[in-house]
Motif scaffolding. Structure first.
Motif, PDB file in Angstrom:
ATOM      1  N   ALA A  34       0.832  -1.207   0.000  1.00 30.45           N
ATOM      2  CA  ALA A  34       0.000   0.000   0.000  1.00 30.45           C
ATOM      3  C   ALA A  34       0.867   1.257   0.000  1.00 30.45           C
ATOM      4  O   ALA A  34       0.547   2.251  -0.669  1.00 30.45           O
ATOM      5  N   ALA A  35       1.986   1.211   0.739  1.00 31.12           N
ATOM      6  CA  ALA A  35       2.899   2.357   0.759  1.00 31.12           C
ATOM      7  C   ALA A  35       3.533   2.570  -0.609  1.00 31.12           C
ATOM      8  O   ALA A  35       3.686   3.710  -1.065  1.00 31.12           O
ATOM      9  N   GLN A  36       3.908   1.483  -1.285  1.00 32.96           N
ATOM     10  CA  GLN A  36       4.483   1.606  -2.621  1.00 32.96           C
ATOM     11  C   GLN A  36       3.449   2.175  -3.598  1.00 32.96           C
ATOM     12  O   GLN A  36       3.772   3.013  -4.441  1.00 32.96           O
ATOM     13  N   ILE A  37       2.214   1.719  -3.483  1.00 34.34           N
ATOM     14  CA  ILE A  37       1.159   2.242  -4.355  1.00 34.34           C
ATOM     15  C   ILE A  37       0.928   3.722  -4.082  1.00 34.34           C
ATOM     16  O   ILE A  37       0.796   4.537  -5.008  1.00 34.34           O
ATOM     17  N   LEU A 291       2.918   3.423 -19.148  1.00 37.92           N
ATOM     18  CA  LEU A 291       3.986   3.241 -18.170  1.00 37.92           C
ATOM     19  C   LEU A 291       3.494   3.527 -16.761  1.00 37.92           C
ATOM     20  O   LEU A 291       3.847   2.821 -15.807  1.00 37.92           O
ATOM     21  N   GLN A 292       2.669   4.555 -16.603  1.00 39.76           N
ATOM     22  CA  GLN A 292       2.135   4.869 -15.280  1.00 39.76           C
ATOM     23  C   GLN A 292       1.230   3.750 -14.777  1.00 39.76           C
ATOM     24  O   GLN A 292       1.300   3.360 -13.608  1.00 39.76           O
ATOM     25  N   ALA A 297       0.845  -1.026 -11.074  1.00 34.36           N
ATOM     26  CA  ALA A 297       0.683  -2.451 -10.785  1.00 34.36           C
ATOM     27  C   ALA A 297       1.968  -3.058 -10.240  1.00 34.36           C
ATOM     28  O   ALA A 297       1.945  -3.935  -9.365  1.00 34.36           O
ATOM     29  N   PHE A 298       3.118  -2.581 -10.723  1.00 35.30           N
ATOM     30  CA  PHE A 298       4.410  -3.127 -10.288  1.00 35.30           C
ATOM     31  C   PHE A 298       4.701  -2.810  -8.824  1.00 35.30           C
ATOM     32  O   PHE A 298       5.553  -3.454  -8.204  1.00 35.30           O
ATOM     33  N   ILE A 341      -3.900 -11.495 -11.896  1.00 34.38           N
ATOM     34  CA  ILE A 341      -5.083 -10.625 -11.773  1.00 34.38           C
ATOM     35  C   ILE A 341      -4.878  -9.308 -12.525  1.00 34.38           C
ATOM     36  O   ILE A 341      -5.745  -8.861 -13.291  1.00 34.38           O
ATOM     37  N   SER A 342      -3.723  -8.662 -12.321  1.00 32.60           N
ATOM     38  CA  SER A 342      -3.484  -7.379 -12.977  1.00 32.60           C
ATOM     39  C   SER A 342      -3.404  -7.528 -14.488  1.00 32.60           C
ATOM     40  O   SER A 342      -3.890  -6.658 -15.238  1.00 32.60           O
TER      41      SER A 342
END
Length: 465
Positions: A34-37, A291-292, A297-298, A341-342
Motif C-alpha cells: 500500500a505504501a508503494q502504491i 507506463l504509469q 501495478a508493479f 489478476i493485474s
C-alpha cells in the motif's frame, strides 16, 4: 565403539510452518505494498494533472519524470541495502549494528542527492542530445529546474522508510507515504491550475508540489524515528555527524550493485521513452500513460520484494536456513497471484484505464488512446516475469548477494531488452508496441536469472544449509 558422524543443522527441525510464512508475508506485505502504491500515486497524479493541461505537457512530464527517476534509483538501491543489514542485525539482537547501518545509510543518501543535483541542472542539454523535440525539452527543463531541489528530502525520506521497513513497522511507512501522496495531490491542484488562491504555475506548479510534499514527508519521518517508542532506542540521530567508515563501506559495497541493478531496469524503460519520443508526442504520451498504469501495478511485487529482503535477511541473522527458502516461496506465490489478476485487468479494460489520463476535449486524445491500448496488452504480457524478477532480486539482497545479480540484470535489460526493443520498433516497423515487446524480452530473461540464482544458492550448497 565408534563415535557417531557429525551432523549439520540445516534448520529443517526448527523451520516455521509454511502457513506462518504466508501470514507473516501478508501482515508485512499489505502495508508495504500500500505504501508503494501510495508513493507511485504521487507520480500518477502528476501525470494525470499534466495530461489535463495538454498532450505536450504530458509528454514533457514523461521525459522529465523518467530522467528524474534514474537518479532516484540510486537512493532506492542504498535503502534496499539498508534493509537486509538492519534486518540481519535485528535477527542477531545487535542494536549497535542496527544504528550503524541506518545512520551510514542516511549519510550515503544525502551525499548522493547533493551530487546528483548537478547533472539534473543540465536536463535541457541531455534531452536535446537524445534527440527530443525542442518544445518538449523546454517544458521538461521548466519542471526540472524546480523539481531537482526535492532530491535531498526525497533521499532522506527513502532512507528513513527503509529503516522502518527493516524494523517491520510497515504501518508507519504507509502512514507517512499516504501523507505525502495526499499533500502532493492537493499542492498539484493548487499550483498547476491556480486553485485555492495559489498562482497558476502549470508545469512549474507540479515541480513546486513535488518539492514541498517530499520536504514535509521527510520531516515527518524524521520526527517519527526520533521520538517514537519503537525507534528512539536505536538513537539514529544521536551524534549523527560522527562517521563510521566501516559501516559506510559496507552500505556502499551492497548499495552500489543494488542501485545499478535497479538502474539497469529503469534505464531500459527510460531508453524506451527516448526511442518512442523519436516517433512523436502522441506515441510518447501513450507510452507515458501505459507506463504509469504498469508501474502502479508493479508496486505490488516491488513491495513484496522488500518483504523478501526483510524476511530472508532476518532468517539469515537467526541462521534459520530452511526459513530462507520458505519465506521466499511464500512471497513468490503472492506475487504471481497478483500478476495474473493485474494482467487480466489490463486486457479487459484498457480503454477505461487509459481514458483516466486524458482530457476528452483534447483533439489528440483519441489518437493517444488508440496508441495506448496495445501497450497495455504488452504490459499484461510481462506482469508475471516482472514480478518474479523483483521478488528474486529482493530475496538475493536478503542473502547480501548483489554483485552477480547486477551483472545478470545489466545483460538482461541492455544487450537483450534494449536490442530487442529497437529491432521490433524500427527494422520490424512495430513502433511503440515493438519497443514494449523488447521490454517483455528483457524482463523475461531477468526473471529466469534471478529466480534461478536463488534456487542455486539455496539448493546446491551456496548457503550454509
Amino acid at each position: 565403539m565408534s563415535n557417531p558422524a557429525p551432523t549439520v543443522d540445516t534448520g529443517q527441525n526448527n523451520a516455521r510452518p509454511m502457513g506462518e510464512h504466508v501470514r507473516a508475508t501478508i501482515v508485512l506485505g499489505v502495508p508495504l505494498v500500500a505504501a508503494q502504491i501510495a508513493q507511485m500515486l504521487i507520480t500518477v497524479i502528476d501525470t494525470v494533472m499534466l495530461g489535463w493541461l495538454g498532450v505536450a505537457e504530458l509528454a514533457a512530464g514523461t521525459l522529465a519524470g523518467q530522467l528524474f527517476f534514474l537518479f532516484i534509483i540510486f537512493g532506492l538501491g542504498f535503502a534496499a541495502a539498508m534493509i537486509p543489514l538492519v534486518a540481519g542485525a535485528l535477527g542477531k539482537g545487535d542494536e549497535r549494528e542496527v544504528r550503524r547501518s541506518a545512520r551510514m545509510g542516511l549519510w550515503a543518501l544525502v551525499a548522493l542527492s547533493i551530487a546528483f543535483m548537478v547533472p539534473l541542472w543540465f536536463t535541457r542539454d541531455i534531452l536535446l542530445v537524445l534527440g527530443q523535440e525542442v518544445e518538449l525539452v523546454d517544458l521538461a527543463e521548466r519542471y526540472m529546474r524546480i523539481a531537482q531541489w526535492s532530491l535531498i528530502p526525497a533521499f532522506v525520506l527513502i532512507g528513513l522508510r527503509g529503516f522502518l521497513t527493516a524494523l517491520e513497522w510497515a504501518g508507519a511507512v504507509l502512514a507517512i507515504t499516504i501523507f505525502a501522496t495526499v499533500l502532493n495531490a492537493a499542492l498539484n491542484y493548487a499550483f498547476i491550475f491556480g486553485n485555492w488562491g495559489a498562482p497558476r504555475l502549470e508545469m512549474e506548479g507540479a515541480a513546486v508540489a513535488t518539492v514541498l510534499a517530499n520536504l514535509a514527508a521527510a520531516v515527518l519521518a524524521a520526527i517519527v524515528v526520533a521520538v517514537s517508542k519503537k525507534t528512539r532506542g536505536y538513537s539514529v540521530f544521536t551524534r549523527f555527524w560522527r562517521p563510521d567508515w566501516a559501516a559506510l563501506s559496507t552500505i556502499s559495497r551492497l548499495g552500489f550493485p543494488i542501485s545499478l541493478t535497479i538502474l539497469a531496469e529503469a534505464g531500459l524503460f527510460s531508453a524506451a521513452s527516448i526511442m518512442i519520443g523519436w516517433l512523436g508526442k502522441e506515441p510518447l504520451a501513450a507510452h507515458g500513460i501505459a507506463l504509469q498504469i504498469a508501474s502502479l501495478a508493479f508496486m505490488v511485487p516491488l513491495g513484496l520484494s522488500q518483504v523478501a529482503s526483510v524476511r530472508v535477511g532476518n532468517a539469515v541473522g537467526r541462521s534459520a536456513w530452511m526459513d530462507v527458502a520458505l519465506a521466499t516461496r511464500a512471497v513468490i506465490w503472492l506475487a504471481v497471484g497478483f500478476a495474473v489478476i493485474s494482467g487480466v485487468v489490463f486486457i479487459a479494460i484498457p480503454e477505461v484505464l487509459s481514458a483516466l489520463f486524458l482530457d476528452a476535449d483534447d483533439p489528440n486524445a483519441p489518437t493517444v488512446l488508440q496508441l495506448t491500448v496495445p501497450l497495455l496488452y504488452m504490459a499484461a504480457a510481462f506482469q508475471i516475469v516482472d514480478g518474479l524478477q523483483a521478488v528474486g532480486s529482493g530475496a538475493l539482497r536478503g542473502l547480501k548477494d548483489t554483485k552477480v545479480p547486477m551483472i545478470m540484470a545489466t545483460i538482461a535489460y541492455w544487450p537483450v531488452g534494449l536490442s530487442a526493443a529497437y529491432f521490433f520498433a524500427y527494422p520490424m516497423g512495430y513502433g511503440a508496441t515493438g519497443v514494449w515487446a523488447g521490454l517483455v524480452a528483457g524482463l523475461a530473461v531477468a526473471s529466469v536469472c534471478m529466480i534461478g540464482r536463488f534456487i542455486l544458492r539455496t539448493r546446491y550448497g551456496l548457503t550454509p544449509a
